[in-house]
Design a protein around this motif. Structure first.
Motif, PDB file in Angstrom:
ATOM      1  N   UNK A  63       0.850  -1.190   0.000  1.00 38.50           N
ATOM      2  CA  UNK A  63       0.000   0.000   0.000  1.00 38.50           C
ATOM      3  C   UNK A  63       0.885   1.239   0.000  1.00 38.50           C
ATOM      4  N   UNK A  64       0.482   2.233  -0.780  1.00 37.86           N
ATOM      5  CA  UNK A  64       1.271   3.465  -0.875  1.00 37.86           C
ATOM      6  C   UNK A  64       0.921   4.468   0.215  1.00 37.86           C
ATOM      7  N   UNK A  65      -0.143   4.224   0.982  1.00 39.60           N
ATOM      8  CA  UNK A  65      -0.744   5.290   1.787  1.00 39.60           C
ATOM      9  C   UNK A  65      -0.058   5.560   3.121  1.00 39.60           C
ATOM     10  N   UNK A  66       0.327   4.538   3.838  1.00 39.91           N
ATOM     11  CA  UNK A  66       1.013   4.767   5.106  1.00 39.91           C
ATOM     12  C   UNK A  66       0.124   5.184   6.256  1.00 39.91           C
ATOM     13  N   UNK A  67      -1.098   4.635   6.329  1.00 43.78           N
ATOM     14  CA  UNK A  67      -1.930   4.885   7.514  1.00 43.78           C
ATOM     15  C   UNK A  67      -1.205   4.334   8.734  1.00 43.78           C
TER      16      UNK A  67
ATOM     17  N   UNK B  78      -5.015  -3.866  -0.666  1.00 41.16           N
ATOM     18  CA  UNK B  78      -5.265  -3.038   0.510  1.00 41.16           C
ATOM     19  C   UNK B  78      -5.961  -1.730   0.158  1.00 41.16           C
ATOM     20  N   UNK B  79      -5.869  -1.321  -1.095  1.00 43.25           N
ATOM     21  CA  UNK B  79      -6.510  -0.076  -1.522  1.00 43.25           C
ATOM     22  C   UNK B  79      -6.717  -0.136  -3.030  1.00 43.25           C
ATOM     23  N   UNK B  80      -7.842  -0.740  -3.429  1.00 44.66           N
ATOM     24  CA  UNK B  80      -8.097  -1.024  -4.836  1.00 44.66           C
ATOM     25  C   UNK B  80      -8.017   0.223  -5.714  1.00 44.66           C
ATOM     26  N   UNK B  81      -8.469   1.359  -5.198  1.00 42.12           N
ATOM     27  CA  UNK B  81      -8.475   2.598  -5.991  1.00 42.12           C
ATOM     28  C   UNK B  81      -7.077   3.019  -6.415  1.00 42.12           C
ATOM     29  N   UNK B  82      -6.046   2.548  -5.713  1.00 42.59           N
ATOM     30  CA  UNK B  82      -4.682   2.966  -6.024  1.00 42.59           C
ATOM     31  C   UNK B  82      -4.031   2.119  -7.108  1.00 42.59           C
ATOM     32  N   UNK B  83      -4.740   1.130  -7.620  1.00 39.97           N
ATOM     33  CA  UNK B  83      -4.205   0.314  -8.705  1.00 39.97           C
ATOM     34  C   UNK B  83      -4.138   1.158  -9.970  1.00 39.97           C
TER      35      UNK B  83
ATOM     36  N   UNK C  47       1.808  10.122   0.169  1.00 42.21           N
ATOM     37  CA  UNK C  47       1.861   8.712  -0.232  1.00 42.21           C
ATOM     38  C   UNK C  47       3.080   8.469  -1.108  1.00 42.21           C
ATOM     39  N   UNK C  48       3.381   7.196  -1.319  1.00 42.11           N
ATOM     40  CA  UNK C  48       4.636   6.806  -1.970  1.00 42.11           C
ATOM     41  C   UNK C  48       4.752   7.293  -3.407  1.00 42.11           C
ATOM     42  N   UNK C  49       3.625   7.484  -4.081  1.00 40.41           N
ATOM     43  CA  UNK C  49       3.698   7.948  -5.466  1.00 40.41           C
ATOM     44  C   UNK C  49       3.873   9.464  -5.552  1.00 40.41           C
ATOM     45  N   UNK C  50       3.460  10.175  -4.498  1.00 41.36           N
ATOM     46  CA  UNK C  50       3.645  11.622  -4.483  1.00 41.36           C
ATOM     47  C   UNK C  50       5.097  11.969  -4.176  1.00 41.36           C
ATOM     48  N   UNK C  51       5.632  11.273  -3.163  1.00 37.04           N
ATOM     49  CA  UNK C  51       7.001  11.567  -2.743  1.00 37.04           C
ATOM     50  C   UNK C  51       7.512  10.415  -1.886  1.00 37.04           C
ATOM     51  N   UNK C  52       8.713   9.968  -2.188  1.00 34.98           N
ATOM     52  CA  UNK C  52       9.316   8.914  -1.363  1.00 34.98           C
ATOM     53  C   UNK C  52       9.717   9.492  -0.017  1.00 34.98           C
TER      54      UNK C  52
END
Length: 613
Positions: free
Chosen positions: A270-274, A315-320, A592-597
């Motif tokens: 997951x890219x989100x990091x909750x 874990x977060x289908x919308x992020x596919x 999130x991971x796609x915005x910035x590492x």
């Protein structure tokens, strides 16, 4: 022929749980098999048959020449009573044979409250419960899955653990075992050899150390195993999911399973990091399958199973990233065949009415959103990354699209939560209800079905909140009552049993001494503790109190306190977790991971979304 006689099966609930022979189950000739693997799920068939990991590894192992993987589930108490009365051992579904002569007894560890079931299944199999008591010729007991990332509470019961993805690791273990078996070497030699495989942890090779107050200090390799036991066990990761094994067949149950459908794993991680979500960290880095790969798998699974529903698993289908392409392809291929498409785990900030309308053409079901917290302050603390406007805009689209039933998931007991935050859940639910009334103003509309479902926060290892104290049962109940009285009859309210949540927290962050607690609870009849009708909380509480809190991470923990799972490396660094904890206390968001590492450490695996970071 069933191992359990018809006379016994007539007296138990759902005998089809135990007879095997389902479509796509695998039967082999024992004379052609060198390795027999009992794949165990520590709950009933109905739940275990819904688990994708078992489906993957079952077929993966069975495609290996000379290996026969069979399924084993925990018998419901009615059958267990009959088995013990008749001297019958735990058995595998495919061969209907007891598993005490198998080479491996493997458990997928999905949930801490099933730990007593694991002990019970080992004993019911006729195998010594503790690894130290197993001798030459006995099966090796192996564990894996998300609850294995803190392997210590059950360390004395397992010969070895798989930490991380199993698709490459398990076949490597089988290769080492086959050579060891051919060599006729002693039992300890297999453990020595297999401990050198990345991701394998052999608990008996390590010794815990405690301070004068019985506080945990460290877990170090015993001197005699210094040559083979790594200081830290690194989680195993498969890099390319398109090249990773995924079965083209799935066993189709004869009796209903909880999720009886095709499950397509579209990506892992997951890219989100909750900050409360263990899965979001332990499955990093994010790795996706291509839509083309998934469409090909789906076509083969529909043909081989006859299922009428496909669920996209992540874990977060919308992020596919290829979700539009995938859903269009699935709908084009299967809509005329009346195969429904289920899209769980949609985020409120990327919700698409167009997508929702497309997937509902076959069957219109309810919509679920997970704001997690009722106030923006709390959503910032947990790094949810959504706001109230996102939710209300999404529910408005849902209501305008003709839906009337929505479930809202929240948590109580999150770090820094106040009564105002708890009441914010009710306030947000009322705003959703008001939005429904606005959409249907002046129209004849059916009564909305809005459900607020509240779970209790459980601090888990390998999260920024792993150091946090969990609220007490009394406090959980007080906050539940506070919310209950703030809602009205137009909104349904459901909540989790606080006793279960507290015990889950104890086991999730326990050290090796928790094994003694589990053993004592089991001896007093413990089992199926995830089921409220069987969990004896008074017994748990007394045994925990007698053991003392020294084996449980919690109240007196600081960011510098040694943690019982610190010898496990999941790729995400403790430095990152500490930074995220400090940001949580300040309500600072992490992109999130796609915005910035953010430099969590998962780039060490050189795969997935981390490539090029």
């Amino acid at each position: 022929m069933s191992y359990i006689s018809d006379d016994i099966l007539y007296n138990v609930e759902k005998p089809a749980r135990y007879t095997g022979g389902e479509w796509n189950s695998i039967i082999k000739n024992k004379s052609d098999v060198d390795i027999r693997f009992a794949f165990c799920f520590a709950d009933i068939y109905d739940i275990g048959m819904s688990h994708l990991g078992m489906k993957i590894l079952y077929h993966l192992l069975n495609e290996r020449p000379g290996t026969w993987c069979e399924r084993v589930f925990s018998p419901w108490p009615d059958l267990e009573k009959e088995m013990r009365a008749n001297g019958l051992k735990l058995f595998a579904l495919e061969s209907q044979e007891p598993i005490d002569t198998f080479d491996f007894i493997g458990f997928t560890m999905q949930y801490e409250m099933s730990f007593t079931n694991i002990i019970n299944m080992i004993e019911l199999a006729g195998v010594p419960i503790k690894s130290a008591d197993r001798t030459e010729g006995m099966p090796f007991v192996i564990g894996g899955g998300p609850a294995a990332v803190n392997p210590e509470p059950l360390a004395d019961y397992f010969d070895l653990y798989n930490i991380g993805d199993g698709e490459e690791m398990l076949p490597e273990i089988m290769e080492v075992y086959a050579q060891w078996k051919k060599d006729g070497a002693p039992r300890i030699e297999f453990l020595r050899r297999v401990s050198k495989i990345e991701g394998v942890y052999v608990p008996s090779m390590y010794e815990p150390k405690y301070d004068e107050n019985d506080g945990f200090i460290s877990l170090d390799a015993k001197p005699e195993f210094a040559d083979c036991a790594p200081k830290t066990v690194r989680k195993r990761v498969v890099q390319d999911l398109d090249k990773t094994y995924f079965p083209e067949k799935q066993v189709v149950p004869y009796t209903a399973a909880v999720h009886d459908r095709i499950m397509l794993e579209i990506f892992r991680g997951c890219i989100r990091g909750c900050r409360f979500c263990q899965a979001g960290f332990i499955y990093r880095p994010v790795r996706e399958r291509k839509a083309e790969t998934l469409l090909n798998i789906a076509d083969k699974l529909v043909k081989s199973t006859g299922y009428e529903e496909i669920s996209l698993l992540s874990l977060s289908t919308s992020d596919f990233t290829e979700l539009p392409c995938l859903t269009e392809g699935l709908l084009d291929a299967f809509q005329d065949k009346h195969v429904n498409l289920a899209l769980p785990s949609l985020r409120v900030d990327s919700f698409s009415l167009d997508l929702m309308e497309k997937v509902s053409k076959v069957r219109k079901s309810g919509i679920t959103f997970a704001p997690e917290a009722g106030t923006q302050r709390m959503r910032d603390v947990i790094n949810k990354g959504v706001n109230e406007e996102d939710l209300l805009r999404s529910v408005e689209m849902v209501f305008k699209g003709g839906w009337h039933n929505i479930k809202l998931y929240f948590m109580i007991g999150l770090p820094t939560e106040t009564d105002e935050d708890v009441l914010g859940i009710a306030d947000l639910a009322f705003k959703v209800l008001k939005k429904y009334d606005e959409v249907h103003a002046g129209k004849k509309a059916r009564r909305p079905e809005i459900t607020v479902s509240v779970s209790t926060f459980v601090p888990k290892p390998f999260t920024p909140f792993q150091w946090c104290e969990q609220i007490t049962i009394d406090e959980i109940r007080r906050r539940q009552d506070l919310l209950k009285h703030a809602l009205n009859k137009r909104i349904s309210f459901s909540w989790h049993d606080p006793k279960t949540s507290v015990l889950e927290g104890v086991l999730a962050r326990g050290d090796r001494r928790c094994g003694d607690i589990l053993y004592e609870v089991w001896k007093e009849g413990g089992g199926f503790d995830a089921w409220s009708e069987y969990m004896d909380y008074d017994s748990w509480r007394r045994i925990i109190d007698e053991a003392g809190k020294c084996c449980i991470t919690g109240k007196d923990t600081t960011l510098e306190t040694p943690l019982p799972w610190q010898h496990i490396d999941v790729g995400v660094s403790q430095k990152f977790f500490k930074s995220e904890y400090e940001k949580a206390m300040l309500g600072i968001l992490t992109p999130n991971c796609r915005e910035k590492c953010s430099g969590c450490g998962a780039a060490c695996y050189k795969g997935g979304v981390c490539v090029g970071k």
